[in-house]
Design a protein around this motif. Sequence first.
Motif, PDB file in Angstrom:
ATOM      1  N   HIS A   1     -23.873  22.421 -44.681  1.00  0.00           N
ATOM      2  CA  HIS A   1     -24.543  21.189 -45.111  1.00  0.00           C
ATOM      3  C   HIS A   1     -23.899  20.643 -46.391  1.00  0.00           C
ATOM      4  O   HIS A   1     -23.760  19.432 -46.562  1.00  0.00           O
ATOM      5  CB  HIS A   1     -26.035  21.439 -45.306  1.00  0.00           C
ATOM      6  CG  HIS A   1     -26.825  20.187 -45.562  1.00  0.00           C
ATOM      7  ND1 HIS A   1     -26.780  19.096 -44.731  1.00  0.00           N
ATOM      8  CD2 HIS A   1     -27.664  19.842 -46.576  1.00  0.00           C
ATOM      9  CE1 HIS A   1     -27.544  18.134 -45.212  1.00  0.00           C
ATOM     10  NE2 HIS A   1     -28.088  18.558 -46.342  1.00  0.00           N
ATOM     11  N   VAL A   2     -23.507  21.557 -47.269  1.00  0.00           N
ATOM     12  CA  VAL A   2     -22.800  21.118 -48.490  1.00  0.00           C
ATOM     13  C   VAL A   2     -21.516  20.399 -48.095  1.00  0.00           C
ATOM     14  O   VAL A   2     -21.216  19.300 -48.583  1.00  0.00           O
ATOM     15  CB  VAL A   2     -22.476  22.329 -49.405  1.00  0.00           C
ATOM     16  CG1 VAL A   2     -21.700  21.871 -50.635  1.00  0.00           C
ATOM     17  CG2 VAL A   2     -23.747  23.071 -49.802  1.00  0.00           C
TER      18      VAL A   2
ATOM     19  N   SER B   1     -35.123  19.758 -58.230  1.00  0.00           N
ATOM     20  CA  SER B   1     -33.950  20.635 -58.307  1.00  0.00           C
ATOM     21  C   SER B   1     -34.107  21.668 -59.416  1.00  0.00           C
ATOM     22  O   SER B   1     -33.661  22.804 -59.276  1.00  0.00           O
ATOM     23  CB  SER B   1     -32.666  19.825 -58.456  1.00  0.00           C
ATOM     24  OG  SER B   1     -32.708  19.043 -59.613  1.00  0.00           O
TER      25      SER B   1
ATOM     26  N   THR C   1     -29.710  25.831 -48.881  1.00  0.00           N
ATOM     27  CA  THR C   1     -28.949  24.976 -47.971  1.00  0.00           C
ATOM     28  C   THR C   1     -27.707  25.702 -47.459  1.00  0.00           C
ATOM     29  O   THR C   1     -26.968  26.289 -48.265  1.00  0.00           O
ATOM     30  CB  THR C   1     -28.527  23.715 -48.760  1.00  0.00           C
ATOM     31  OG1 THR C   1     -29.715  23.026 -49.098  1.00  0.00           O
ATOM     32  CG2 THR C   1     -27.613  22.833 -47.963  1.00  0.00           C
TER      33      THR C   1
END
Length: 302
Positions: free
Chosen positions: A270-271, A241, A266
């Motif tokens: 998706h979050v 990350s 992303t």
Amino acid sequence: MKKTTQLRNIISSNKLEKIMESHNALSAKIVEKVGFKGIWASGLSISASLGVRDNNEASWTQVLDVLEFMSDATSIPILLDGDTGYGNFNNARRLVKKLEQRQIAGVCIEDKLFPKTNSFIRGETQPLADIDEFCGKIKAMKDSQLDEDFIVVSRVEAFIAGWGLTEALKRAEAYRKAGTDAILIHSKRTDSLEIESFMKEWGNRLPVVIVPTKYYSVPTERFREMGISLVIWANHNLRASIRAMEETSRQIYSDESIINVEPYITPLEHVFRLQDEEELAKAEQRYLKSYRNSPPRGTQND
Ligand code: SPV
Ligand code: MG
């Protein structure tokens, strides 16, 4: 199944098991979703994600707060990297009590002094704990747990601190006699020679846990052959990350635009999925139905 029982099964299974680092609830959810059976709540990663060093700069209650989010968000067991137990036997047994209250399945303590330093930073200058004192800590932790399946792993730092196999074995055996559930034998070598030598002498007196961060090129199959019980991949979500955030921030800064990063990040959907928005939508249908179905105030035709 209780999380403690899940972790006990992982540690005592006769297969090689693997758990993965998380440092917050989001990374913990991801680790569960990809299929891991357990989570390593890494001290290095949690402290780094809080912006501090791996020297107990984050207080133990601040770590507990992070763990509570991680535990609430997941159903697989969490093994906490409990450093040195944040003090003496008394602090360590209180830690066990507070971990059990948050459904944390186990804790690993290392035989160094508080405040600790990460094993890969000037390892050879790091003093080890007195063996008797450390054994008292293990006993106090085991005596204070309410759930018999709660796990205490004892981490031997003898190789890290420049001592040899004899010291490592002496410590592991003392910790076994004090009642620990497993031994974590740590090494900063880039090969597995220390681990192999330990395993040859140790046999299967107790399950053995390893953290192959520095000897990452040793095939996992080799660990299986050696009779290792549990491998911890200890910091790879944190490191992944950091790379992703640095690259994304740099790109946006230099472009003065977000257009070039959009294909690589992303999607928002998706979050939302990871946050389980769907569950809230369903709950609103059930609990806010009449309220939600009425038009907003001021738009009704009177
Ligand atoms: C951690 O993940 O914080 C560990 C493992 O203690 S290591 O950093 O390899 O010492
Ligand atoms: Mg650590």
